[in-house]
Scaffold this active site. Structure first.
Site, PDB file in Angstrom:
ATOM      1  N   HIS A   1     -15.860  11.902  -2.308  1.00  0.00           N
ATOM      2  CA  HIS A   1     -16.406  11.242  -3.370  1.00  0.00           C
ATOM      3  C   HIS A   1     -15.152  11.032  -4.618  1.00  0.00           C
ATOM      4  O   HIS A   1     -15.300  10.680  -5.496  1.00  0.00           O
ATOM      5  CB  HIS A   1     -17.350  11.746  -4.124  1.00  0.00           C
ATOM      6  CG  HIS A   1     -18.642  12.094  -3.238  1.00  0.00           C
ATOM      7  ND1 HIS A   1     -19.736  11.470  -2.831  1.00  0.00           N
ATOM      8  CD2 HIS A   1     -18.871  13.457  -2.633  1.00  0.00           C
ATOM      9  CE1 HIS A   1     -20.594  12.208  -2.063  1.00  0.00           C
ATOM     10  NE2 HIS A   1     -19.787  13.251  -1.926  1.00  0.00           N
TER      11      HIS A   1
ATOM     12  N   SER B   1       8.308  -5.413 -10.779  1.00  0.00           N
ATOM     13  CA  SER B   1       7.508  -6.513 -11.649  1.00  0.00           C
ATOM     14  C   SER B   1       8.588  -7.347 -12.139  1.00  0.00           C
ATOM     15  O   SER B   1       9.799  -7.021 -12.754  1.00  0.00           O
ATOM     16  CB  SER B   1       6.908  -5.783 -12.703  1.00  0.00           C
ATOM     17  OG  SER B   1       6.316  -6.485 -13.689  1.00  0.00           O
TER      18      SER B   1
ATOM     19  N   LYS C   1       8.094  -0.926 -13.458  1.00  0.00           N
ATOM     20  CA  LYS C   1       7.011  -1.014 -12.244  1.00  0.00           C
ATOM     21  C   LYS C   1       7.975  -0.828 -11.100  1.00  0.00           C
ATOM     22  O   LYS C   1       8.992  -1.163 -10.710  1.00  0.00           O
ATOM     23  CB  LYS C   1       6.241  -2.152 -12.278  1.00  0.00           C
ATOM     24  CG  LYS C   1       5.504  -2.101 -13.413  1.00  0.00           C
ATOM     25  CD  LYS C   1       4.237  -1.210 -13.417  1.00  0.00           C
ATOM     26  CE  LYS C   1       3.250  -1.444 -12.183  1.00  0.00           C
ATOM     27  NZ  LYS C   1       2.660  -2.723 -12.536  1.00  0.00           N
TER      28      LYS C   1
ATOM     29  N   GLU D   1      -0.876  -2.775  -0.359  1.00  0.00           N
ATOM     30  CA  GLU D   1      -1.711  -3.705  -0.860  1.00  0.00           C
ATOM     31  C   GLU D   1      -1.953  -4.971   0.126  1.00  0.00           C
ATOM     32  O   GLU D   1      -3.225  -5.432   0.198  1.00  0.00           O
ATOM     33  CB  GLU D   1      -1.696  -4.221  -2.184  1.00  0.00           C
ATOM     34  CG  GLU D   1      -1.572  -2.768  -3.243  1.00  0.00           C
ATOM     35  CD  GLU D   1      -0.839  -3.192  -4.795  1.00  0.00           C
ATOM     36  OE1 GLU D   1      -0.613  -4.444  -4.929  1.00  0.00           O
ATOM     37  OE2 GLU D   1      -0.583  -2.274  -5.292  1.00  0.00           O
TER      38      GLU D   1
END
Ligand code: ARG
Length: 456
Positions: free
Chosen positions: A156, A277, A283, A290
Site C-alpha cells: 500500500h 529542467s 532538477k 517516465e
C-alpha cells in the site's frame, strides 16, 4: 501496377488508392515474402507449372532483390505499389520478364500476408527474448553488487517489512522470466504455416503443404483453409505478451521513480541517463523511466484496437485485417526500445545504502517481529497483535521507534517481554529469520541469484 484490374472499366480514384495502400508499413515484410515466394516457386516446379530454368531464374532474381533491399527500403518506398506483394511481383517482372508472371499461380495475398507476418513475428519474438535476457543479466549484476543493502519493503506504499534491495531486484527478474515464458509459448503458436490455403478454400493443384512449411521454416501446417487466412489470434497474443511486458516495465519504473525522489533517496540515476529542467537549475529528472511508463498506454491502445478490429469480422479474410500491422510493428518496436532502455538503467544506477537503512530504522517495519516475539514466548497470535497495536499507538505518542521503548514500558503491555526482545527485532535478525524458500534472508537471496544464473 496492380495485381487486379481486368474486370474494371474505370481507373481508380487517387485518394482511394492512397487510402488502400499498405506498402509504407508492410515493406518490412519483404524478406519473409521473398522466402515464401521461393518456396512457392519450388512447388510450381514440382507441379510442372514452371520448368527448372524458370524456377532458378525466379529464385535467383528474388535473392538478388533481397540483397538489393537489405537495410535499404528506399527502392521499395519510392514506388507507388499497393503493397509489398505487388511491389515484389512488379520488380520481378521488370527484372526477368514474363516468367515472373507465372509465379502467383494458385497463390493468394490472403495466405501470403499472414504467412509473412507469422514469419516476421517469429524473428521478433526471438530477438525480444534475447533483449529480456540482457535485462535479467543486468538485474543479477546489480543484485550481487548490492547484496548487503537493506531497505523497507512496501505494501500500500506504506513501509511494511525489511527486505534486501537484491530481493526487490529479483522480483523483477521473475516478472521478466514470465514474459520470456509467454514469448516461448507464442513461438509454438506461430509454428503453423498457412501457405497452401489459397484465398479461402485451398489450392486446386497437387501440393505438399508440409514441404512448403519446411521451406518457410515452419514445423507444422494450419488445418483449415478458411481459418488460415482469417486467423489473427497470434497478433492478439503477441500484443498481449507485449502489454503484460510493458506493464511490468511500467511498475518497475514507478518503483524506481519513487526510489529516486529526494524524499526516499534510495537510488541515484547516473547523469548519463538523466535530464535537466530548462528553468529550475537544481532538477535532475528521471525522464527515461517516465517515458517507459508513458509508452505503456500506446501499447495497450494497440492491443484494444486489434481486438476491436477483429471482433465483428465475418469469415474469412477481410481488408480490416490490414489494420493489425501498424499496431503490431509499433508495439514490438516500443517494447524492444523500452527493454533496452531498462537494461541501460540497471547499469547506470547507484544505491544509497545509508538512506535505505535510515528509512528502515525510522519506521515500525519491525512491528510484525515484535508480535512474533510474543507468539514465540507463548502468547496467542490475536492477543499479541492487539498488544503490539497498543504499543505502536504508545510509541507514536512518545515519538519513539520500537527499539527505543524501555523494557519496563514494554513490560507494562505484557509480562512476556524480556531484554532479548531488542535483538529479536533488530533488522539483521529479522532478515536472517526470513529463510523460507523465496524469502528475503541473505542466504535465500544468494541462493536465488545462483539459481537465476542457471535459469537464464
Ligand atoms: N495488405 C493486405 C493486409 O495487410 C494484404 C492482403 C490483401 N488481400 C487482399 N485480398 N486484398 O492484410
Amino acid at each position: 501496377m496492380f495485381l487486379w484490374g481486368g474486370r474494371f472499366n474505370k481507373s481508380s480514384n487517387n485518394d482511394f488508392l492512397n487510402f488502400n495502400k499498405s506498402l509504407y508499413f508492410d515493406h518490412v515484410l519483404v524478406e519473409q515474402d521473398i522466402i515464401s515466394l521461393i518456396a512457392w516457386s519450388k512447388f510450381l516446379l514440382y507441379t510442372k507449372i514452371i520448368n527448372k530454368f524458370e524456377q532458378k531464374s525466379i529464385e535467383n532474381c528474388l535473392n538478388k532483390i533481397k540483397n538489393d533491399v537489405k537495410d535499404n527500403f528506399d527502392i521499395i518506398l519510392k514506388s507507388d505499389c499497393e503493397d509489398i506483394h505487388t511491389w515484389l511481383e512488379k520488380e520481378l517482372i521488370s527484372r526477368i520478364g514474363k516468367i515472373a508472371k507465372k509465379l502467383r499461380t494458385g497463390k493468394s495475398r490472403n495466405e501470403q500476408i499472414t504467412t509473412s507476418l507469422k514469419m516476421w513475428c517469429k524473428i521478433s519474438v526471438k530477438e525480444l527474448i534475447l533483449c529480456l535476457k540482457k535485462v535479467q543479466l543486468n538485474i543479477l549484476y546489480l543484485s550481487e553488487k548490492y547484496i548487503d543493502v537493506v531497505m523497507p519493503g512496501y505494501t500500500h506504499l506504506q513501509i511494511a517489512q525489511p527486505i534486501l534491495f537484491s530481493h526487490w531486484c529479483l522480483s523483477y527478474y521473475e516478472m521478466i522470466n514470465r514474459d520470456k515464458i509467454r514469448l516461448n509459448n507464442l513461438l509454438k503458436t506461430l509454428n503453423f504455416c498457412p501457405l497452401g490455403s489459397g484465398a479461402i478454400s485451398g489450392v486446386s493443384y497437387k501440393i505438399d503443404r508440409y514441404k512448403i512449411a519446411k521451406d518457410t521454416f515452419f514445423s507444422n501446417i494450419t488445418k483449415n483453409s478458411i481459418d488460415s487466412v482469417s486467423d489473427r489470434d497470434y497478433v492478439v497474443e503477441f500484443l498481449s505478451c507485449i502489454s503484460i511486458g510493458m506493464m511490468h516495465l511500467s511498475r518497475l519504473c514507478e518503483d524506481l521513480i519513487f526510489f529516486n525522489t529526494s524524499e526516499a533517496n534510495f537510488i541515484e540515476l547516473s547523469d548519463r541517463i538523466s535530464s535537466g529542467s530548462s528553468l529550475m537549475p537544481q532538477k535532475k529528472n528521471p525522464d527515461v523511466l517516465e517515458l517507459i511508463r508513458g509508452k505503456c498506454g500506446r501499447v495497450y491502445g494497440s492491443l484494444i484496437s486489434v481486438l476491436v478490429m477483429l471482433k465483428g469480422i465475418p469469415m474469412s479474410y477481410n481488408k480490416d485485417m490490414q489494420e493489425d500491422k501498424e499496431h503490431l510493428f509499433d508495439s514490438v518496436n516500443t517494447w524492444k526500445n523500452c527493454i533496452n532502455m531498462i537494461a541501460l538503467v540497471f547499469k547506470n544506477v547507484s544505491v544509497n545504502s545509508n538512506s535505505c537503512l535510515k528509512s528502515l530504522e525510522n519506521s515500525y517495519s519491525n512491528a510484525t517481529d515484535l508480535l512474533d516475539y510474543l507468539v514465540k514466548k507463548g502468547l496467542n497470535f490475536r492477543n499479541s497483535h492487539e498488544i503490539v497495536g497498543n504499543i505502536i499507538l504508545y510509541a507514536i505518542k512518545k515519538r519513539k521507534y520500537l527499539n527505543q521503548i524501555s523494557i519496563s514500558a514494554l513490560k507494562s503491555f505484557s509480562n512476556f517481554f524480556e531484554k532479548d526482545v531488542y535483538e529479536y527485532i533488530s533488522i539483521n535478525k529479522i532478515l536472517d529469520r526470513k529463510d523460507s524458500i523465496g524469502g528475503t534472508s541473505k542466504n535465500q537471496v544468494l541462493n536465488s541469484i545462483k539459481l537465476a544464473k542457471k535459469r537464464i
